[in-house]
Scaffold this motif. Structure first.
Motif, PDB file in Angstrom:
ATOM      1  N   ASP A 258      38.869  51.625  45.899  1.00  0.00           N
ATOM      2  CA  ASP A 258      38.899  50.823  47.121  1.00  0.00           C
ATOM      3  C   ASP A 258      39.729  49.566  46.895  1.00  0.00           C
ATOM      4  OD1 ASP A 258      38.402  49.658  49.561  1.00  0.00           O
ATOM      5  OD2 ASP A 258      36.336  49.080  49.085  1.00  0.00           O
ATOM      6  N   VAL A 259      39.274  48.718  45.980  1.00  0.00           N
ATOM      7  CA  VAL A 259      39.993  47.487  45.632  1.00  0.00           C
ATOM      8  C   VAL A 259      40.191  47.455  44.133  1.00  0.00           C
ATOM      9  CG1 VAL A 259      39.903  44.958  45.622  1.00  0.00           C
ATOM     10  CG2 VAL A 259      39.034  46.221  47.602  1.00  0.00           C
ATOM     11  N   VAL A 260      41.395  47.088  43.700  1.00  0.00           N
ATOM     12  CA  VAL A 260      41.700  46.979  42.266  1.00  0.00           C
ATOM     13  C   VAL A 260      42.096  45.540  41.977  1.00  0.00           C
ATOM     14  CG1 VAL A 260      43.097  47.812  40.342  1.00  0.00           C
ATOM     15  CG2 VAL A 260      42.487  49.375  42.221  1.00  0.00           C
ATOM     16  N   GLU A 261      41.383  44.918  41.033  1.00  0.00           N
ATOM     17  CA  GLU A 261      41.682  43.542  40.624  1.00  0.00           C
ATOM     18  C   GLU A 261      42.275  43.557  39.221  1.00  0.00           C
ATOM     19  OE1 GLU A 261      38.086  41.175  42.960  1.00  0.00           O
ATOM     20  OE2 GLU A 261      37.817  41.744  40.860  1.00  0.00           O
ATOM     21  N   HIS A 262      43.524  43.145  39.104  1.00  0.00           N
ATOM     22  CA  HIS A 262      44.177  43.046  37.796  1.00  0.00           C
ATOM     23  C   HIS A 262      44.037  41.606  37.306  1.00  0.00           C
ATOM     24  CE1 HIS A 262      45.965  47.058  38.056  1.00  0.00           C
ATOM     25  NE2 HIS A 262      46.264  46.780  39.314  1.00  0.00           N
ATOM     26  N   LEU A 263      43.182  41.414  36.304  1.00  0.00           N
ATOM     27  CA  LEU A 263      42.869  40.074  35.815  1.00  0.00           C
ATOM     28  C   LEU A 263      43.634  39.702  34.559  1.00  0.00           C
ATOM     29  CD1 LEU A 263      38.983  40.209  36.281  1.00  0.00           C
ATOM     30  CD2 LEU A 263      40.710  39.447  37.911  1.00  0.00           C
ATOM     31  N   GLY A 264      44.523  40.571  34.100  1.00  0.00           N
ATOM     32  CA  GLY A 264      45.257  40.321  32.867  1.00  0.00           C
ATOM     33  C   GLY A 264      44.534  40.917  31.689  1.00  0.00           C
ATOM     34  N   SER A 265      43.442  40.261  31.273  1.00  0.00           N
ATOM     35  CA  SER A 265      42.684  40.770  30.136  1.00  0.00           C
ATOM     36  C   SER A 265      41.843  41.971  30.522  1.00  0.00           C
ATOM     37  CB  SER A 265      41.778  39.677  29.568  1.00  0.00           C
ATOM     38  OG  SER A 265      40.855  39.239  30.558  1.00  0.00           O
ATOM     39  N   ASP A 266      41.452  42.078  31.791  1.00  0.00           N
ATOM     40  CA  ASP A 266      40.598  43.159  32.275  1.00  0.00           C
ATOM     41  C   ASP A 266      41.091  43.643  33.634  1.00  0.00           C
ATOM     42  OD1 ASP A 266      38.310  43.180  30.247  1.00  0.00           O
ATOM     43  OD2 ASP A 266      38.296  41.084  30.896  1.00  0.00           O
ATOM     44  N   THR A 267      40.628  44.821  34.002  1.00  0.00           N
ATOM     45  CA  THR A 267      40.873  45.362  35.335  1.00  0.00           C
ATOM     46  C   THR A 267      39.539  45.745  35.953  1.00  0.00           C
ATOM     47  OG1 THR A 267      43.019  46.265  34.639  1.00  0.00           O
ATOM     48  CG2 THR A 267      42.076  47.114  36.690  1.00  0.00           C
ATOM     49  N   ASN A 268      39.264  45.201  37.136  1.00  0.00           N
ATOM     50  CA  ASN A 268      38.072  45.567  37.894  1.00  0.00           C
ATOM     51  C   ASN A 268      38.469  46.548  38.986  1.00  0.00           C
ATOM     52  OD1 ASN A 268      36.519  43.758  36.407  1.00  0.00           O
ATOM     53  ND2 ASN A 268      36.654  42.130  37.931  1.00  0.00           N
TER      54      ASN A 268
ATOM     55  N   MET B 101      31.303  49.895  40.571  1.00  0.00           N
ATOM     56  CA  MET B 101      32.349  49.060  39.990  1.00  0.00           C
ATOM     57  C   MET B 101      32.634  49.515  38.580  1.00  0.00           C
ATOM     58  SD  MET B 101      32.551  44.997  39.205  1.00  0.00           S
ATOM     59  CE  MET B 101      34.008  44.345  38.370  1.00  0.00           C
ATOM     60  N   VAL B 102      33.914  49.543  38.236  1.00  0.00           N
ATOM     61  CA  VAL B 102      34.377  49.916  36.899  1.00  0.00           C
ATOM     62  C   VAL B 102      35.138  48.729  36.332  1.00  0.00           C
ATOM     63  CG1 VAL B 102      35.754  51.538  35.539  1.00  0.00           C
ATOM     64  CG2 VAL B 102      34.629  52.304  37.667  1.00  0.00           C
TER      65      VAL B 102
ATOM     66  N   ASN C 198      45.133  46.433  31.192  1.00  0.00           N
ATOM     67  CA  ASN C 198      45.676  46.777  32.502  1.00  0.00           C
ATOM     68  C   ASN C 198      45.551  48.271  32.754  1.00  0.00           C
ATOM     69  OD1 ASN C 198      47.096  46.461  34.969  1.00  0.00           O
ATOM     70  ND2 ASN C 198      48.977  47.136  33.974  1.00  0.00           N
ATOM     71  N   VAL C 199      44.822  48.659  33.791  1.00  0.00           N
ATOM     72  CA  VAL C 199      44.669  50.059  34.173  1.00  0.00           C
ATOM     73  C   VAL C 199      45.574  50.323  35.372  1.00  0.00           C
ATOM     74  CG1 VAL C 199      43.077  51.832  34.997  1.00  0.00           C
ATOM     75  CG2 VAL C 199      42.298  50.126  33.332  1.00  0.00           C
ATOM     76  N   PRO C 200      46.507  51.275  35.281  1.00  0.00           N
ATOM     77  CA  PRO C 200      47.450  51.519  36.373  1.00  0.00           C
ATOM     78  C   PRO C 200      46.806  52.264  37.536  1.00  0.00           C
ATOM     79  CG  PRO C 200      47.852  53.073  34.607  1.00  0.00           C
ATOM     80  CD  PRO C 200      46.784  52.140  34.118  1.00  0.00           C
TER      81      PRO C 200
END
Length: 355
Positions: free
Chosen positions: A295-305, A317-318, A323-325
């Motif tokens: 639904d929504v992908v948050e790229h935080l640099g160190s992690d990906t939500n 939530m995962v 970085n997860v493409p």
């Protein structure tokens, strides 16, 4: 320093009981953090220890001495509040040493104690400034210095960092951790902040609805929660909880997906499966337990939500390191790490915390 005991302590306001049968032993020099939702009684419990609220029932002891009826100023406890409450017309040095001034301690003694506290808190070059010339973090240090100067048996902190911005909260959290290491003092700390609780505490006390839900080290509570409330309250982001039906060697979700958990006993009594976001793996199509849509992908640099929706289950939530493409709309195959699964009975009790 102080050893603190709460034996079957309760607090009522008329017919309203806000704390029930609180039993807690705090060791000398221990750092205890009280957490829980608003209205759970954690600040009330702190104020009872300080003597600012009377105890309705039970016994409160410091080093074996019953303190229920001892005046706050005679308990030898220092409290740091959410509000700095500094005198605006007094400079830093006088603010910190004002309690000694009231007691009419000699000027040289006051000066020595203020200088020592200022060195401890990195305020040595600010002692002649007025509070209006200080940052929020510096003002909170002054409030802490005022407590240190009293050389109390225990320190109480009531959400002391909640008025600070994010960067200052990190800075002051480190200062409080260093202060505990230097002083070796008994400290009781109230907060809503998960990071503060997990990083500062020797032990965390989780309260809800006036009752203690669990007491333990941060790692114990994170990995072995006693019930669903603790599992979802401790940890940020919160644990995913999925309704399931128990089987002999695993559980089945409402959409018919079977998740094998052969290493866990009592799967037949499971009503819900808990899995933390970092314990869901993104795997190749067809290799996972659950098929989800991002639904929504948050790229935080160190992690990906990655916030996903699963048909028949709902939102999950995962969180993955790096970085997860993934993009919104992608179909993802998710695998539950079975060694980190948590099972809960219908009443929310953990059937067995993950080992």
């Amino acid at each position: 320093m102080a050893r603190i005991e709460l034996n079957d302590v309760s607090k009522s306001y008329g017919a309203v009981e806000v704390l029930r049968g609180i039993n807690l032993n705090i060791a000398d020099s221990e750092f205890i953090v009280l957490v829980g939702p608003s209205g759970c009684g954690k600040s009330t419990l702190l104020r009872m220890i300080a003597g600012l609220e009377p105890i309705t029932r039970g016994d409160f002891l410091i080093d074996g001495r019953r303190m229920n009826d001892v005046r706050p100023r005679d308990r030898d406890i220092a409290m740091v509040f959410q509000s700095y409450a500094l005198y605006p017309h007094m400079d830093v040095g006088r603010n910190m040493g004002f309690s000694m001034e009231i007691r009419k301690d000699p000027a040289e003694k006051r000066k020595s104690k203020v200088a020592e506290a200022a060195r401890t808190l990195g305020l040595s070059n600010l002692t002649e400034r007025l509070p209006k010339a200080l940052s929020g973090g510096q003002r909170q240090r002054v409030a802490m210095g005022r407590a240190i100067i009293r050389d109390p048996r225990a320190f109480l902190f009531d959400e002391p960092l909640s008025n600070l911005d994010a960067a200052l909260r990190v800075e002051m959290r480190l200062e409080i951790a260093r202060l505990h290491q230097r002083l070796g003092a008994t400290m009781i700390y109230v907060t809503h902040d998960q990071v503060e609780a997990l990083t500062l505490a020797d032990r965390i006390v989780v309260l809800n609805g006036g009752d203690i839900q669990q007491v333990g080290s941060p790692l114990d509570l994170y990995e072995r929660p006693a019930n669903k409330f603790v599992a979802q309250f401790i940890g940020s982001p919160t644990m995913n909880v999925i309704a399931v039906e128990g089987g002999e060697t695993g559980v089945t979700t409402r959409n018919g997906t079977t998740i094998a958990l052969p290493h866990l006993p009592d799967t037949g009594h499971a009503a819900e499966l808990g899995i933390r976001p970092e314990h869901l793996d993104v795997v190749d199509a067809g290799q996972g337990d659950i098929t989800a849509v991002a639904d929504v992908v948050e790229h935080l640099g160190s992690d990906t939500n990655i916030y996903v929706n699963v048909e028949g289950i709902g939102p999950l939530m995962v969180r993955k390191h790096g970085n997860v493409p993934a993009r919104s709309g992608d179909r993802l195959s998710l695998r539950v790490q079975p060694e980190h699964a948590h099972l809960f009975a219908a009443d929310g009790t953990a059937l067995r915390p993950a080992s």
